[in-house]
Design an enzyme around this catalytic site. Structure first.
Site, PDB file in Angstrom:
ATOM      1  N   GLU A   7      95.882  11.915  12.344  1.00 37.63           N
ATOM      2  CA  GLU A   7      96.841  12.736  13.091  1.00 37.63           C
ATOM      3  C   GLU A   7      96.248  13.268  14.398  1.00 37.63           C
ATOM      4  OE1 GLU A   7      98.228  15.675  10.277  1.00 37.63           O
ATOM      5  OE2 GLU A   7      99.180  14.159   9.016  1.00 37.63           O
ATOM      6  N   LYS A  50     105.680  24.055  15.255  1.00 32.37           N
ATOM      7  CA  LYS A  50     106.915  23.266  15.280  1.00 32.37           C
ATOM      8  C   LYS A  50     107.962  23.886  16.225  1.00 32.37           C
ATOM      9  CE  LYS A  50     106.329  21.103  10.726  1.00 32.37           C
ATOM     10  NZ  LYS A  50     106.895  20.984   9.345  1.00 32.37           N
ATOM     11  N   HIS A  84     102.827  22.756  10.960  1.00 35.19           N
ATOM     12  CA  HIS A  84     102.288  21.614  10.223  1.00 35.19           C
ATOM     13  C   HIS A  84     100.776  21.747  10.148  1.00 35.19           C
ATOM     14  CE1 HIS A  84     101.240  17.499   9.059  1.00 35.19           C
ATOM     15  NE2 HIS A  84     100.330  17.545  10.012  1.00 35.19           N
ATOM     16  N   ASN A 130     110.075  25.237   8.876  1.00 33.02           N
ATOM     17  CA  ASN A 130     108.899  25.864   8.259  1.00 33.02           C
ATOM     18  C   ASN A 130     107.723  26.080   9.216  1.00 33.02           C
ATOM     19  OD1 ASN A 130     108.113  23.202   8.308  1.00 33.02           O
ATOM     20  ND2 ASN A 130     107.462  23.118   6.169  1.00 33.02           N
ATOM     21  N   TYR A 185     105.034  10.958  10.428  1.00 33.03           N
ATOM     22  CA  TYR A 185     105.632  11.216   9.115  1.00 33.03           C
ATOM     23  C   TYR A 185     105.964   9.929   8.350  1.00 33.03           C
ATOM     24  CZ  TYR A 185     105.961  16.251  10.056  1.00 33.03           C
ATOM     25  OH  TYR A 185     105.676  17.586  10.286  1.00 33.03           O
TER      26      TYR A 185
HETATM   27  P1  IDP Z   1     103.809  19.883   4.264  1.00 30.69           P
HETATM   28  O1  IDP Z   1     104.263  20.066   5.697  1.00 30.69           O
HETATM   29  O2  IDP Z   1     103.630  21.201   3.571  1.00 30.69           O
HETATM   30  O3  IDP Z   1     102.612  18.982   4.134  1.00 30.69           O
HETATM   31  P2  IDP Z   1     105.394  17.648   3.259  1.00 30.69           P
HETATM   32  O4  IDP Z   1     105.827  17.494   1.845  1.00 30.69           O
HETATM   33  O5  IDP Z   1     104.324  16.749   3.768  1.00 30.69           O
HETATM   34  O6  IDP Z   1     105.021  19.182   3.478  1.00 30.69           O
HETATM   35  O7  IDP Z   1     106.705  17.468   4.171  1.00 30.69           O
HETATM   36  C1  IDP Z   1     106.596  17.321   5.565  1.00 30.69           C
HETATM   37  C2  IDP Z   1     107.635  18.193   6.215  1.00 30.69           C
HETATM   38  O8  IDP Z   1     108.931  17.696   5.879  1.00 30.69           O
HETATM   39  C3  IDP Z   1     107.648  19.642   5.757  1.00 30.69           C
HETATM   40  O9  IDP Z   1     106.708  20.464   6.441  1.00 30.69           O
HETATM   41  C4  IDP Z   1     109.074  20.051   6.064  1.00 30.69           C
HETATM   42  O10 IDP Z   1     109.244  20.330   7.481  1.00 30.69           O
HETATM   43  C5  IDP Z   1     109.846  18.780   5.751  1.00 30.69           C
HETATM   44  N1  IDP Z   1     110.358  18.783   4.389  1.00 30.69           N
HETATM   45  C6  IDP Z   1     109.684  18.513   3.252  1.00 30.69           C
HETATM   46  N2  IDP Z   1     110.479  18.588   2.173  1.00 30.69           N
HETATM   47  C7  IDP Z   1     111.702  18.910   2.645  1.00 30.69           C
HETATM   48  C8  IDP Z   1     112.974  19.142   2.016  1.00 30.69           C
HETATM   49  O11 IDP Z   1     113.139  19.062   0.795  1.00 30.69           O
HETATM   50  N3  IDP Z   1     114.007  19.460   2.854  1.00 30.69           N
HETATM   51  C9  IDP Z   1     113.878  19.563   4.191  1.00 30.69           C
HETATM   52  N4  IDP Z   1     112.704  19.343   4.821  1.00 30.69           N
HETATM   53  C10 IDP Z   1     111.634  19.036   4.057  1.00 30.69           C
HETATM   54 MG    MG Z   2     102.398  16.945   4.508  1.00 31.70          MG
END
Ligand code: IDP
Ligand code: MG
Length: 151
Positions: free
Chosen positions: A126, A9, A115, A112, A49
């Site tokens: 994807e 990212k 992905h 974070n 997304y």
């Molecule tokens: P993942 O990446 O671990 O699969 P997902 O729940 O699919 O997590 O969420 C996609 C992305 O959205 C996350 O990697 C993160 O960057 C962002 N995200 C998810 N939940 C939150 C939140 O509560 N606050 C801010 N960003 C979030």
């Molecule tokens: Mg996800």
């Protein structure tokens, strides 16, 4: 053999963590069969997304993933989807265990680092978003026998 999608990212690219992330993926024993640097458009981000549309964090997520260059990797291996998710760690880096990529390199969900596709079906969808067929290389991986052994 499975294939999965990994994205380094924008925060990780900006922080100079591309090499560290690629190295973790390779070191685990996953084969990289596609690699591409790009800047995701808002259209691409919205398709990627789509499942999160309507959630409170969605607008910030689209801003985040389109905020700078990313690196897309197509990663191959036995059970590659779950193996990559395991080395990536929990969504919130503050909770992700040390030793995982998010656990070692991140501090919060909005930054974070990486992905990884969450299922075989999502991975297929994807990978097609980020790579054309001619951008994926089905090459003979000479260390295969040193990574895998039937047991
Ligand atoms: P993942 O990446 O671990 O699969 P997902 O729940 O699919 O997590 O969420 C996609 C992305 O959205 C996350 O990697 C993160 O960057 C962002 N995200 C998810 N939940 C939150 C939140 O509560 N606050 C801010 N960003 C979030
Ligand atoms: Mg996800």
């Amino acid at each position: 053999m499975e294939r999965t999608l990994c994205l380094i990212k924008p925060d990780a690219v900006q922080r100079g963590l591309m090499g560290a992330v690629v190295s973790r993926v390779e070191r685990k024993g996953l084969q990289i069969v596609g690699l591409r640097m790009l800047k995701a458009s808002r259209e691409l981000a919205a398709i990627h997304y789509a499942e999160h549309q309507g959630k409170a964090f969605y607008p910030k997520l689209i801003d985040y993933i389109t905020s700078g260059p990313i690196v897309a990797l197509c990663v191959q291996g036995h059970r590659a989807v779950s193996v990559l998710r395991a080395i990536v760690g929990k969504t919130d880096p503050a909770e992700a265990v040390s030793g995982t990529i998010r656990g070692d390199f991140g501090m919060c969900k909005g930054r974070n680092v990486i992905h990884a596709s969450d299922s075989v079906d999502a991975a297929k969808r994807e990978i097609e978003l980020y790579f054309g067929q001619d951008e994926l290389i089905d090459f003979d991986w000479t260390i295969y026998e040193w990574v895998y052994r039937e047991d």
